[in-house]
Design an enzyme around this catalytic site. Sequence first.
Site, PDB file in Angstrom:
ATOM      1  N   TRP A   1       0.673  -1.321  -0.089  1.00 32.35           N
ATOM      2  CA  TRP A   1       0.024  -0.086   0.070  1.00 32.35           C
ATOM      3  C   TRP A   1       0.923   1.268  -0.046  1.00 32.35           C
ATOM      4  O   TRP A   1       1.778   1.314   0.884  1.00 32.35           O
ATOM      5  CB  TRP A   1      -0.909  -0.037   1.294  1.00 32.35           C
ATOM      6  CG  TRP A   1      -1.334   1.459   1.519  1.00 32.35           C
ATOM      7  CD1 TRP A   1      -0.808   2.307   2.310  1.00 32.35           C
ATOM      8  CD2 TRP A   1      -2.673   1.919   1.398  1.00 32.35           C
ATOM      9  NE1 TRP A   1      -1.654   3.307   2.372  1.00 32.35           N
ATOM     10  CE2 TRP A   1      -2.908   3.237   1.769  1.00 32.35           C
ATOM     11  CE3 TRP A   1      -3.893   1.119   0.632  1.00 32.35           C
ATOM     12  CZ2 TRP A   1      -3.917   3.950   1.594  1.00 32.35           C
ATOM     13  CZ3 TRP A   1      -4.999   1.923   0.519  1.00 32.35           C
ATOM     14  CH2 TRP A   1      -5.119   3.053   1.137  1.00 32.35           C
TER      15      TRP A   1
ATOM     16  N   GLN B   1       4.173   7.581   2.105  1.00 32.26           N
ATOM     17  CA  GLN B   1       3.461   6.730   3.168  1.00 32.26           C
ATOM     18  C   GLN B   1       3.400   5.324   2.462  1.00 32.26           C
ATOM     19  O   GLN B   1       2.645   5.055   1.535  1.00 32.26           O
ATOM     20  CB  GLN B   1       2.185   7.227   3.529  1.00 32.26           C
ATOM     21  CG  GLN B   1       1.955   8.792   3.941  1.00 32.26           C
ATOM     22  CD  GLN B   1       2.694   8.423   5.613  1.00 32.26           C
ATOM     23  OE1 GLN B   1       1.671   8.127   6.494  1.00 32.26           O
ATOM     24  NE2 GLN B   1       3.661   8.819   5.693  1.00 32.26           N
TER      25      GLN B   1
ATOM     26  N   ARG C   1      -0.650  17.558  12.281  1.00 30.38           N
ATOM     27  CA  ARG C   1       0.206  16.534  11.433  1.00 30.38           C
ATOM     28  C   ARG C   1       0.698  17.071  10.036  1.00 30.38           C
ATOM     29  O   ARG C   1       0.227  18.164   9.476  1.00 30.38           O
ATOM     30  CB  ARG C   1      -0.488  14.983  11.102  1.00 30.38           C
ATOM     31  CG  ARG C   1      -1.883  15.384  10.393  1.00 30.38           C
ATOM     32  CD  ARG C   1      -2.394  13.877  10.443  1.00 30.38           C
ATOM     33  NE  ARG C   1      -3.885  13.827   9.640  1.00 30.38           N
ATOM     34  CZ  ARG C   1      -4.798  14.193  10.679  1.00 30.38           C
ATOM     35  NH1 ARG C   1      -4.716  13.933  11.757  1.00 30.38           N
ATOM     36  NH2 ARG C   1      -6.144  14.294   9.970  1.00 30.38           N
ATOM     37  N   ASP C   2       1.415  16.516   9.272  1.00 35.11           N
ATOM     38  CA  ASP C   2       1.975  16.488   8.011  1.00 35.11           C
ATOM     39  C   ASP C   2       2.786  17.879   7.769  1.00 35.11           C
ATOM     40  O   ASP C   2       2.443  18.948   7.120  1.00 35.11           O
ATOM     41  CB  ASP C   2       0.632  16.576   7.039  1.00 35.11           C
ATOM     42  CG  ASP C   2      -0.267  15.363   7.228  1.00 35.11           C
ATOM     43  OD1 ASP C   2       0.317  14.426   7.662  1.00 35.11           O
ATOM     44  OD2 ASP C   2      -1.410  15.597   7.018  1.00 35.11           O
TER      45      ASP C   2
ATOM     46  N   GLU D   1      -5.548  18.581   6.123  1.00 34.36           N
ATOM     47  CA  GLU D   1      -4.393  17.812   5.937  1.00 34.36           C
ATOM     48  C   GLU D   1      -3.471  18.297   5.102  1.00 34.36           C
ATOM     49  O   GLU D   1      -3.684  18.872   4.168  1.00 34.36           O
ATOM     50  CB  GLU D   1      -4.710  16.235   5.872  1.00 34.36           C
ATOM     51  CG  GLU D   1      -5.652  15.867   6.738  1.00 34.36           C
ATOM     52  CD  GLU D   1      -5.899  14.348   6.483  1.00 34.36           C
ATOM     53  OE1 GLU D   1      -5.710  13.585   7.492  1.00 34.36           O
ATOM     54  OE2 GLU D   1      -6.235  13.827   5.320  1.00 34.36           O
TER      55      GLU D   1
ATOM     56  N   PHE E   1       4.004   9.358  10.034  1.00 37.86           N
ATOM     57  CA  PHE E   1       2.908  10.011   9.169  1.00 37.86           C
ATOM     58  C   PHE E   1       3.604  10.747   8.177  1.00 37.86           C
ATOM     59  O   PHE E   1       4.742  11.059   8.414  1.00 37.86           O
ATOM     60  CB  PHE E   1       1.740  10.477   9.980  1.00 37.86           C
ATOM     61  CG  PHE E   1       0.686   9.563  10.351  1.00 37.86           C
ATOM     62  CD1 PHE E   1       0.816   8.300  10.234  1.00 37.86           C
ATOM     63  CD2 PHE E   1      -0.621  10.190  10.628  1.00 37.86           C
ATOM     64  CE1 PHE E   1      -0.132   7.196  10.677  1.00 37.86           C
ATOM     65  CE2 PHE E   1      -1.438   9.257  10.901  1.00 37.86           C
ATOM     66  CZ  PHE E   1      -1.616   7.778  11.013  1.00 37.86           C
ATOM     67  N   SER E   2       2.785  11.623   7.325  1.00 34.37           N
ATOM     68  CA  SER E   2       3.185  12.482   6.218  1.00 34.37           C
ATOM     69  C   SER E   2       4.429  13.628   6.742  1.00 34.37           C
ATOM     70  O   SER E   2       4.189  13.942   7.854  1.00 34.37           O
ATOM     71  CB  SER E   2       2.132  12.887   5.551  1.00 34.37           C
ATOM     72  OG  SER E   2       1.694  11.886   4.713  1.00 34.37           O
TER      73      SER E   2
ATOM     74  N   ASN F   1       0.166   5.623   0.007  1.00 33.07           N
ATOM     75  CA  ASN F   1      -0.626   6.871   0.124  1.00 33.07           C
ATOM     76  C   ASN F   1       0.308   8.083   0.078  1.00 33.07           C
ATOM     77  O   ASN F   1       1.273   7.989  -0.905  1.00 33.07           O
ATOM     78  CB  ASN F   1      -1.638   6.999   1.071  1.00 33.07           C
ATOM     79  CG  ASN F   1      -1.443   6.855   2.600  1.00 33.07           C
ATOM     80  OD1 ASN F   1      -1.022   6.025   3.146  1.00 33.07           O
ATOM     81  ND2 ASN F   1      -1.383   8.154   3.389  1.00 33.07           N
ATOM     82  N   ASP F   2      -0.115   9.138   0.524  1.00 32.12           N
ATOM     83  CA  ASP F   2       0.531  10.428   0.346  1.00 32.12           C
ATOM     84  C   ASP F   2       2.303  10.598  -0.046  1.00 32.12           C
ATOM     85  O   ASP F   2       2.964   9.901   0.276  1.00 32.12           O
ATOM     86  CB  ASP F   2       0.681  11.357   1.708  1.00 32.12           C
ATOM     87  CG  ASP F   2      -0.627  11.175   2.251  1.00 32.12           C
ATOM     88  OD1 ASP F   2      -1.627  10.524   1.959  1.00 32.12           O
ATOM     89  OD2 ASP F   2      -0.803  11.931   3.301  1.00 32.12           O
TER      90      ASP F   2
HETATM   91  C1  FRU Z   1      -3.551  12.122   4.570  1.00 33.87           C
HETATM   92  C2  FRU Z   1      -3.116  11.367   5.821  1.00 33.87           C
HETATM   93  C3  FRU Z   1      -2.155  12.234   6.433  1.00 33.87           C
HETATM   94  C4  FRU Z   1      -1.328  11.217   7.302  1.00 33.87           C
HETATM   95  C5  FRU Z   1      -1.225  10.267   6.547  1.00 33.87           C
HETATM   96  C6  FRU Z   1      -1.391   8.994   7.050  1.00 33.87           C
HETATM   97  O1  FRU Z   1      -3.883  11.335   3.368  1.00 33.87           O
HETATM   98  O2  FRU Z   1      -4.314  11.142   6.374  1.00 33.87           O
HETATM   99  O3  FRU Z   1      -2.972  13.296   7.205  1.00 33.87           O
HETATM  100  O4  FRU Z   1      -0.260  11.976   7.732  1.00 33.87           O
HETATM  101  O5  FRU Z   1      -2.323  10.098   5.556  1.00 33.87           O
HETATM  102  O6  FRU Z   1      -0.981   7.786   6.464  1.00 33.87           O
END
Ligand code: FRU
Length: 493
Positions: A35, A54, A166-167, A221, A97-98, A37-38
């Site tokens: 998987w 991610q 976050r982020d 986010e 996380f991000s 993501n970001d």
């Molecule tokens: C956005 C998010 C971020 C977080 C990450 C976790 O897609 O929710 O806010 O850091 O994904 O995987």
Amino acid sequence: MSDALQKARAFLETYLPGEADDALPRFHVTGGIGWLNDPNGFSVYRGEYHLFFQYHPYDTKWGPMHWGHVKTNDFIRWERLPVALAPDEPYDENGCFSGSALELPDGRHLLMYTGVRSERRDNGMMVNYQTQCIAIGDGVNYEKYAHNPVLTAADLPAGGSVLDFRDPKIWQEGERYYAVIGNRTADGSGAILLYESADALHWTLDGTLASCHNQYGRMWECPDFFRLDGRDVLLTSPQEMTAIGLEFHPGNGTVCLIGSYDAAQHHLLRENVQAVDYGIDFYAPQTLLTPDGRRVMIAWMQNWETSGCRDESLRFMGQMTLPRELHIVDGRLIQNPVRELERYRGTCIRYRNVMVCGDTTLHGIRGRCLDMTVEVRPTNENNPYRWFRMNVASDGERRTTIRYKPETGTIRVDRTHSGFPHDIVSLREFLVRFRHGSIKLRIVLDRYSLELFVNDGEQAASFVLYTPAEAASISFSSDGALFLDVEKYDLDL
Ligand code: FRU
């Protein structure tokens, strides 16, 4: 190296498919397996572009977040590097996380990310404590900073929640470092906080750059903040958006706030807010500034709402968009594929002034890894066509349809028949600028995705497709006469 990091690296050495694997997109970043993501840490380091993401390598579902890592010289061909971060410290044991990255003056690469630690409250509810942490490395191996976390609940403004903090996106300006970070405020919606530092390790709060006040979604986010073409631009990805006409869509979206930055108040005076991408699959973008001065954006080409729906035959879940060059023109965001894509243009097939009325196919116009521009003009302004349609990634039974209606000034993309095993959202419609029945559509296909750029980047729309790669036909149709130009390049990748 921690056990968790060692385990992830060893797992990928065993199971990662070769990059030429037929099941992978040719030039869109994936995790290879598992998987993604970001995008994270999109940065220039020692003259190369680095991208982290991610990552949960062990499953095609979201799980404890690691940071995957790739790099490139041209945004198109990516080299995979070992996993950079694993959740292996008390302050990030439930996920890294991000976050983002920059090159320090001493030549080291600094990553700033959100560490997550989960705890069960007395009422039985699990909560995630979020703090900002640092890791420093050489472009391959990274060590977490001994004094992590560097930003905690104590650094929040009154009412800010440490459960949604976050982020961080960091950048350098002169001798100073800055970071924007998403936070939930007392009214339950989001804000973007601005922090400042002299050494990128010790941070203090400057103020609140922008607040949601329950407009444009709730929690904000993945912020990014930069100057572009004389304007100040804030990108953020709100959760729980409601649609406003055709401009936004419900759920997770990405908005662009354009205005001017008031340095005394640390506040963005916003003048214009727009959706960043008008497709279904786009979230959490991040940008970098290239040495030749281009602002380049990459995003997760997926939507949380539909991320549970995947093609079980594929071993990866989640892709990045094609990196895009950004501009502001007349107060609006313009985006086009990075110019480096053109280096990979191979065989070209061109048609000019083809009269279309009814259904048309054109010899040689087909494919699933291509860069194609289609221009449509009415034959007679007094008697315009009412709709123009093209099907791509088609084999008759399956197709993805792009329809333009000059009367309403709308484009609609329909991926209902694009290989999804579940009944997920498959339609998007958006407004385009009126050009007397003329429209220019640039379409980039890379096996499992379609990215559409309208009228030289005035709108972009991204879609994941799961149509089998053999479905490669393209056809055109209209209800009245029009002229069509097509320029199609196969991409040699
Ligand atoms: C956005 C998010 C971020 C977080 C990450 C976790 O897609 O929710 O806010 O850091 O994904 O995987």
